[in-house]
Motif scaffolding. Sequence first.
Motif, short mmCIF file in Angstrom:
data_model
loop_
_atom_site.label_atom_id
_atom_site.label_comp_id
_atom_site.label_asym_id
_atom_site.label_seq_id
_atom_site.Cartn_x
_atom_site.Cartn_y
_atom_site.Cartn_z
N ARG A 40 4.01 -5.77 3.26
CA ARG A 40 2.94 -6.10 4.35
C ARG A 40 2.68 -7.63 4.60
O ARG A 40 2.21 -8.10 5.56
CB ARG A 40 1.44 -5.52 3.68
CG ARG A 40 0.47 -5.70 4.40
CD ARG A 40 0.38 -5.65 5.86
NE ARG A 40 -0.74 -6.12 6.72
CZ ARG A 40 -0.77 -7.08 7.51
NH1 ARG A 40 0.21 -7.92 7.44
NH2 ARG A 40 -1.73 -7.32 8.10
N GLN B 249 -5.55 -4.16 1.85
CA GLN B 249 -4.98 -2.79 2.38
C GLN B 249 -5.35 -1.96 1.32
O GLN B 249 -6.05 -2.33 0.25
CB GLN B 249 -3.57 -2.74 2.40
CG GLN B 249 -2.91 -3.22 1.37
CD GLN B 249 -1.32 -3.13 1.41
OE1 GLN B 249 -0.81 -3.31 2.55
NE2 GLN B 249 -0.41 -2.88 0.33
N GLU B 250 -5.39 -0.69 1.66
CA GLU B 250 -5.60 0.51 0.66
C GLU B 250 -4.60 0.49 -0.51
O GLU B 250 -3.32 -0.12 -0.18
CB GLU B 250 -5.29 1.67 1.64
CG GLU B 250 -5.47 2.91 0.77
CD GLU B 250 -5.34 4.26 1.70
OE1 GLU B 250 -4.68 5.03 1.50
OE2 GLU B 250 -5.93 4.04 2.93
N HIS B 251 -4.83 0.61 -1.50
CA HIS B 251 -3.98 0.48 -2.73
C HIS B 251 -2.53 1.34 -2.50
O HIS B 251 -2.66 2.83 -2.39
CB HIS B 251 -4.60 1.21 -3.98
CG HIS B 251 -3.70 0.64 -5.21
ND1 HIS B 251 -3.17 -0.52 -5.56
CD2 HIS B 251 -3.17 1.81 -6.05
CE1 HIS B 251 -2.47 -0.36 -6.73
NE2 HIS B 251 -2.36 0.90 -7.07
N LYS B 252 -1.55 0.75 -2.35
CA LYS B 252 -0.24 1.33 -2.21
C LYS B 252 0.61 0.73 -3.05
O LYS B 252 1.88 1.17 -3.11
CB LYS B 252 0.18 1.01 -0.80
CG LYS B 252 -0.76 1.56 0.16
CD LYS B 252 -0.26 1.27 1.87
CE LYS B 252 -1.07 1.73 2.83
NZ LYS B 252 -0.69 1.46 4.22
N GLY B 253 0.50 -0.24 -3.98
CA GLY B 253 1.64 -0.64 -4.94
C GLY B 253 2.00 -1.96 -4.37
O GLY B 253 2.00 -2.45 -3.24
N ASP C 296 -4.36 -5.58 -2.57
CA ASP C 296 -3.69 -4.18 -2.73
C ASP C 296 -5.04 -3.13 -3.27
O ASP C 296 -4.62 -2.51 -3.90
CB ASP C 296 -2.64 -4.01 -3.50
CG ASP C 296 -1.74 -2.95 -3.29
OD1 ASP C 296 -1.74 -2.31 -2.35
OD2 ASP C 296 -1.41 -2.08 -4.41
N GLY C 297 -5.97 -3.21 -2.31
CA GLY C 297 -6.82 -2.23 -2.63
C GLY C 297 -7.77 -2.41 -4.10
O GLY C 297 -8.15 -1.35 -4.71
N TYR D 264 -3.51 -6.75 -7.35
CA TYR D 264 -4.34 -5.65 -7.49
C TYR D 264 -5.51 -5.69 -8.76
O TYR D 264 -5.01 -6.27 -9.95
CB TYR D 264 -3.38 -4.38 -7.90
CG TYR D 264 -4.47 -3.02 -8.04
CD1 TYR D 264 -5.20 -2.41 -7.04
CD2 TYR D 264 -4.34 -2.66 -9.32
CE1 TYR D 264 -5.86 -1.38 -7.42
CE2 TYR D 264 -5.10 -1.59 -9.47
CZ TYR D 264 -5.75 -0.94 -8.81
OH TYR D 264 -6.79 0.02 -8.83
N ALA E 270 4.64 -2.19 -1.42
CA ALA E 270 4.25 -2.23 -0.08
C ALA E 270 3.05 -3.38 0.16
O ALA E 270 3.18 -3.89 1.29
CB ALA E 270 3.08 -0.84 0.02
#
Length: 89
Positions: free
Chosen positions: A78, A67-71, A38-39, A10, A74
Amino acid sequence: GLVSVVTPCYNGEPFLDRYFEGILSQTYRPIEVIFVDDGSTDATYALALSYRDKLKEQNIRFVHVRQEHKGQSAAINRALPEVTGEFIT
């Protein structure tokens, strides 16, 4: 056996050149890189993709997921379905 390098990231733009150069300088083969953006809101995505051809030239499989920021957890979760190696780091 194949080593899978799973990397959640991230906003890691400042560190990616060093990271990818470290991967490229490894003497152990075979390895694969599963990189999950991560986004990120910086240039992480583009910078990671810029290493695709260099990795391919060294026969390093490169999977890049965005991916969308999920941490972090996550992002790791993924990546796991993409792993084909015998060992994971």
